[in-house]
Design a protein around this motif. Sequence first.
Motif, PDB file in Angstrom:
ATOM      1  N   VAL A  33       0.841  -1.201   0.000  1.00 44.66           N
ATOM      2  CA  VAL A  33       0.000   0.000   0.000  1.00 44.66           C
ATOM      3  C   VAL A  33       0.876   1.251   0.000  1.00 44.66           C
ATOM      4  CG1 VAL A  33      -1.709   1.323   1.300  1.00 44.66           C
ATOM      5  CG2 VAL A  33      -1.948  -1.160   1.090  1.00 44.66           C
ATOM      6  N   GLU A  34       1.907   1.253   0.820  1.00 54.70           N
ATOM      7  CA  GLU A  34       2.806   2.400   0.871  1.00 54.70           C
ATOM      8  C   GLU A  34       3.539   2.585  -0.458  1.00 54.70           C
ATOM      9  OE1 GLU A  34       4.379   5.778   2.098  1.00 54.70           O
ATOM     10  OE2 GLU A  34       2.897   4.609   3.223  1.00 54.70           O
ATOM     11  N   PHE A  35       3.882   1.491  -1.100  1.00 57.91           N
ATOM     12  CA  PHE A  35       4.519   1.538  -2.408  1.00 57.91           C
ATOM     13  C   PHE A  35       3.593   2.219  -3.424  1.00 57.91           C
ATOM     14  CE2 PHE A  35       5.504  -0.370  -6.570  1.00 57.91           C
ATOM     15  CZ  PHE A  35       6.872  -0.188  -6.639  1.00 57.91           C
ATOM     16  N   GLY A  36       2.323   1.830  -3.412  1.00 53.30           N
ATOM     17  CA  GLY A  36       1.361   2.447  -4.315  1.00 53.30           C
ATOM     18  C   GLY A  36       1.196   3.926  -4.049  1.00 53.30           C
ATOM     19  N   ARG A  37       1.173   4.307  -2.788  1.00 50.76           N
ATOM     20  CA  ARG A  37       1.061   5.730  -2.433  1.00 50.76           C
ATOM     21  C   ARG A  37       2.266   6.510  -2.945  1.00 50.76           C
ATOM     22  NH1 ARG A  37      -0.781   4.380   3.714  1.00 50.76           N
ATOM     23  NH2 ARG A  37      -3.047   4.303   3.376  1.00 50.76           N
ATOM     24  N   ALA A  38       3.439   5.909  -2.796  1.00 50.72           N
ATOM     25  CA  ALA A  38       4.651   6.585  -3.256  1.00 50.72           C
ATOM     26  C   ALA A  38       4.644   6.776  -4.766  1.00 50.72           C
ATOM     27  CB  ALA A  38       5.886   5.796  -2.815  1.00 50.72           C
ATOM     28  N   LEU A  39       4.177   5.776  -5.491  1.00 50.61           N
ATOM     29  CA  LEU A  39       4.078   5.911  -6.943  1.00 50.61           C
ATOM     30  C   LEU A  39       3.121   7.037  -7.313  1.00 50.61           C
ATOM     31  CD1 LEU A  39       3.907   2.209  -8.250  1.00 50.61           C
ATOM     32  CD2 LEU A  39       5.868   3.764  -8.310  1.00 50.61           C
ATOM     33  N   ALA A  40       2.026   7.142  -6.580  1.00 48.38           N
ATOM     34  CA  ALA A  40       1.047   8.187  -6.858  1.00 48.38           C
ATOM     35  C   ALA A  40       1.616   9.576  -6.617  1.00 48.38           C
ATOM     36  CB  ALA A  40      -0.204   7.972  -6.020  1.00 48.38           C
ATOM     37  N   GLU A  41       2.621   9.666  -5.767  1.00 45.56           N
ATOM     38  CA  GLU A  41       3.268  10.949  -5.494  1.00 45.56           C
ATOM     39  C   GLU A  41       4.320  11.287  -6.549  1.00 45.56           C
ATOM     40  OE1 GLU A  41       4.820  10.878  -1.537  1.00 45.56           O
ATOM     41  OE2 GLU A  41       2.879  10.385  -0.638  1.00 45.56           O
ATOM     42  N   GLY A  42       4.530  10.373  -7.500  1.00 44.23           N
ATOM     43  CA  GLY A  42       5.480  10.631  -8.566  1.00 44.23           C
ATOM     44  C   GLY A  42       6.842  10.011  -8.378  1.00 44.23           C
ATOM     45  N   LEU A  43       7.041   9.231  -7.321  1.00 38.15           N
ATOM     46  CA  LEU A  43       8.334   8.584  -7.116  1.00 38.15           C
ATOM     47  C   LEU A  43       8.521   7.459  -8.130  1.00 38.15           C
ATOM     48  CD1 LEU A  43       7.971  10.102  -4.359  1.00 38.15           C
ATOM     49  CD2 LEU A  43       9.173   8.182  -3.302  1.00 38.15           C
ATOM     50  N   GLY A  44       9.771   7.200  -8.508  1.00 34.24           N
ATOM     51  CA  GLY A  44      10.080   6.085  -9.379  1.00 34.24           C
ATOM     52  C   GLY A  44      10.001   4.772  -8.625  1.00 34.24           C
ATOM     53  N   LEU A  45      10.140   3.659  -9.356  1.00 35.81           N
ATOM     54  CA  LEU A  45      10.000   2.339  -8.734  1.00 35.81           C
ATOM     55  C   LEU A  45      11.012   2.116  -7.623  1.00 35.81           C
ATOM     56  CD1 LEU A  45       9.352   0.115 -11.891  1.00 35.81           C
ATOM     57  CD2 LEU A  45       7.679   0.966 -10.251  1.00 35.81           C
ATOM     58  N   ARG A  46      12.263   2.505  -7.846  1.00 32.72           N
ATOM     59  CA  ARG A  46      13.296   2.282  -6.834  1.00 32.72           C
ATOM     60  C   ARG A  46      13.036   3.121  -5.586  1.00 32.72           C
ATOM     61  NH1 ARG A  46      18.402   0.227  -7.066  1.00 32.72           N
ATOM     62  NH2 ARG A  46      18.296   0.121  -9.337  1.00 32.72           N
ATOM     63  N   ALA A  47      12.730   4.404  -5.794  1.00 34.70           N
ATOM     64  CA  ALA A  47      12.475   5.288  -4.662  1.00 34.70           C
ATOM     65  C   ALA A  47      11.220   4.859  -3.904  1.00 34.70           C
ATOM     66  CB  ALA A  47      12.354   6.735  -5.130  1.00 34.70           C
ATOM     67  N   ALA A  48      10.206   4.395  -4.632  1.00 35.24           N
ATOM     68  CA  ALA A  48       8.983   3.939  -3.983  1.00 35.24           C
ATOM     69  C   ALA A  48       9.243   2.703  -3.123  1.00 35.24           C
ATOM     70  CB  ALA A  48       7.915   3.637  -5.029  1.00 35.24           C
ATOM     71  N   GLU A  60      12.083   1.974  -1.700  1.00 35.40           N
ATOM     72  CA  GLU A  60      12.814   2.430  -0.525  1.00 35.40           C
ATOM     73  C   GLU A  60      11.858   3.029   0.499  1.00 35.40           C
ATOM     74  OE1 GLU A  60      15.775   5.090  -1.977  1.00 35.40           O
ATOM     75  OE2 GLU A  60      17.043   3.493  -2.817  1.00 35.40           O
ATOM     76  N   ARG A  61      10.870   3.775   0.016  1.00 33.34           N
ATOM     77  CA  ARG A  61       9.873   4.332   0.924  1.00 33.34           C
ATOM     78  C   ARG A  61       9.099   3.219   1.635  1.00 33.34           C
ATOM     79  NH1 ARG A  61       5.626   8.242   0.501  1.00 33.34           N
ATOM     80  NH2 ARG A  61       7.113   9.721  -0.385  1.00 33.34           N
ATOM     81  N   ALA A  62       8.737   2.182   0.872  1.00 33.88           N
ATOM     82  CA  ALA A  62       7.961   1.076   1.439  1.00 33.88           C
ATOM     83  C   ALA A  62       8.792   0.225   2.392  1.00 33.88           C
ATOM     84  CB  ALA A  62       7.402   0.204   0.317  1.00 33.88           C
ATOM     85  N   GLY A  63      10.115   0.236   2.224  1.00 34.35           N
ATOM     86  CA  GLY A  63      10.986  -0.520   3.114  1.00 34.35           C
ATOM     87  C   GLY A  63      10.990  -2.008   2.855  1.00 34.35           C
ATOM     88  N   ALA A  64      10.647  -2.410   1.638  1.00 33.91           N
ATOM     89  CA  ALA A  64      10.607  -3.838   1.323  1.00 33.91           C
ATOM     90  C   ALA A  64      10.678  -4.028  -0.180  1.00 33.91           C
ATOM     91  CB  ALA A  64       9.329  -4.481   1.864  1.00 33.91           C
ATOM     92  N   TYR A  65      11.030  -5.247  -0.584  1.00 32.80           N
ATOM     93  CA  TYR A  65      10.974  -5.599  -1.995  1.00 32.80           C
ATOM     94  C   TYR A  65       9.508  -5.825  -2.352  1.00 32.80           C
ATOM     95  CZ  TYR A  65      11.724  -8.091  -6.380  1.00 32.80           C
ATOM     96  OH  TYR A  65      11.692  -8.476  -7.694  1.00 32.80           O
ATOM     97  N   ILE A  66       9.001  -5.131  -3.362  1.00 32.59           N
ATOM     98  CA  ILE A  66       7.596  -5.234  -3.736  1.00 32.59           C
ATOM     99  C   ILE A  66       7.454  -6.075  -4.997  1.00 32.59           C
ATOM    100  CG2 ILE A  66       5.500  -3.958  -4.298  1.00 32.59           C
ATOM    101  CD1 ILE A  66       6.553  -3.500  -1.456  1.00 32.59           C
ATOM    102  N   GLU A  67       6.881  -7.257  -4.832  1.00 31.26           N
ATOM    103  CA  GLU A  67       6.736  -8.173  -5.964  1.00 31.26           C
ATOM    104  C   GLU A  67       5.839  -7.598  -7.057  1.00 31.26           C
ATOM    105  OE1 GLU A  67       8.305 -11.017  -6.196  1.00 31.26           O
ATOM    106  OE2 GLU A  67       8.732 -11.756  -4.179  1.00 31.26           O
ATOM    107  N   GLY A  68       4.851  -6.788  -6.666  1.00 29.50           N
ATOM    108  CA  GLY A  68       3.881  -6.275  -7.621  1.00 29.50           C
ATOM    109  C   GLY A  68       4.474  -5.405  -8.705  1.00 29.50           C
ATOM    110  N   ALA A  69       5.660  -4.829  -8.463  1.00 28.52           N
ATOM    111  CA  ALA A  69       6.290  -3.978  -9.470  1.00 28.52           C
ATOM    112  C   ALA A  69       6.563  -4.752 -10.757  1.00 28.52           C
ATOM    113  CB  ALA A  69       7.588  -3.393  -8.917  1.00 28.52           C
ATOM    114  N   LEU A  70       6.854  -6.027 -10.654  1.00 30.09           N
ATOM    115  CA  LEU A  70       7.074  -6.889 -11.816  1.00 30.09           C
ATOM    116  C   LEU A  70       5.849  -7.734 -12.133  1.00 30.09           C
ATOM    117  CD1 LEU A  70       8.974  -8.168 -13.966  1.00 30.09           C
ATOM    118  CD2 LEU A  70       9.773  -9.729 -12.167  1.00 30.09           C
ATOM    119  N   LEU A  71       5.082  -8.071 -11.091  1.00 31.20           N
ATOM    120  CA  LEU A  71       3.980  -9.018 -11.234  1.00 31.20           C
ATOM    121  C   LEU A  71       2.895  -8.527 -12.189  1.00 31.20           C
ATOM    122  CD1 LEU A  71       2.751 -11.686 -10.320  1.00 31.20           C
ATOM    123  CD2 LEU A  71       1.752 -10.479  -8.373  1.00 31.20           C
ATOM    124  N   ALA A  72       2.609  -7.211 -12.185  1.00 35.74           N
ATOM    125  CA  ALA A  72       1.550  -6.699 -13.047  1.00 35.74           C
ATOM    126  C   ALA A  72       1.830  -7.040 -14.510  1.00 35.74           C
ATOM    127  CB  ALA A  72       1.423  -5.187 -12.862  1.00 35.74           C
TER     128      ALA A  72
END
Length: 316
Positions: A242-257, A259-271
Motif C-alpha cells: 500500500v505504501e509503495f502504491g502511495r509513493a508511486l502516486a506521489e510521482g516517485l520512481g519504482l526504486r524510490a517507492a 525504498e519508501r515502502a521498506g521492502a521488496y515489492i513483488e507487484g512492481a514486476l507481477l503486473a
Amino acid sequence: MSPPVAVVGGGSFGRSLAQAAARVGQRVLLWSRQPRPMPAVAGDGSIHTVSALPELAEAELLLFAVPSPYVAELADELGRSLDGSHLLVHVSRGLLGDDLHTVSEVLSSRTPCRRVGALAGPLVARNLVEGQPGGAIIGSAFPEVVESVSDAIGGPTLRVYGTDDLMGVEIASALVGLVALALGYAQRLGMGPGTLAVLATRGLAEATRVGEMRGGSARTFAGLAGAGDLIAAVAGDGRPEVEFGRALAEGLGLRAAAERAGAYIEGALLAKQVAAFGRRVGVEVPLSGGLARLMAGELSAEQLAEALMARPAKRE
C-alpha cells in the motif's frame, strides 16, 4: 531436543517470523546475506544467526522469506544439504515468468524436498513482531506441513488454518499484493470509499479468474488467502504494498517507492507478468494490465481510472 525452525532471509518479514517463532518457544536459525543484530526475544525461544546455508539443514521446517527472483538460486545452493525429511514453506507474494510459476514449484523442482507449502493471509511484519491477534493460512498437499507451521508460529494470538489448495493460496497471495498496491495508489489520489470498494472487489474477481486458470479453487479466494487478506489491506494494516502504491502516486520512481515502502515489492514486476499471462490464455485482467502500463509510464492514473470505469458492467 526438538529440531530448530529455520528462516531463510533476514529482511523485515524474515526477522518477524523468527521473532514470532521464538515467542512461542522455538529455537530459531536465521540466515541472511547481511546479518544484523536481533532485538531481545520475547518468549522462551532463541534466535541464532547463521552465515552458511548448510547450517540450516539441522532444522526440519525451513521458512523462505526472500523475494521470488532469488528463490531459485538459494534453492539450488541449499538443496545440496537437504533431503526428503525437510519441509519447505515460503511467504513470497511473487510469481515467476509469464506462465506464473509459483515459488513452491521452484522449491520442489530444485531441491530433494517434496513436502512444500505457502504461508499467506493477513500477515504483516509489525503484527508478527508485536504479537497482535491475527490469522494465517497454509496451503499444502501435506497435512504435516500445516501442522509444523502451526507449531512453529501459532499460539494464543495467531490462528493458523490449512488448505490443500496450494496453487490457490499462492495465486491469491500474489494478486492480493498487487491489488493492495493499486489501493494505495488510489488512496493517495484521494479516491473515495466507493471507488476503493469497486477496485478491491474487481481486483479480487480478477485474481480468482487467474487462479482458476492455474488450477486453484475459487473458494480459496473467498477465504483468508484472498478476501481476508484484502480486507486487512483496505483496513490499513500497514503493509508495504500500500505504501509503495502511495509513493508511486506521489510521482516517485519504482526504486524510490520501494525504498519508501521498506521492502521488496513483488507487484512492481507481477503486473506485467499477469498481463502477459492474461493475453496468452485469454483471461481478462484489466487491473493488472492497466497497472503494468501505469508503472511503465504508458498510462496516467486518470486514464487508468477512466479505462476501468468505461468497461461494460457485467453480472456479478
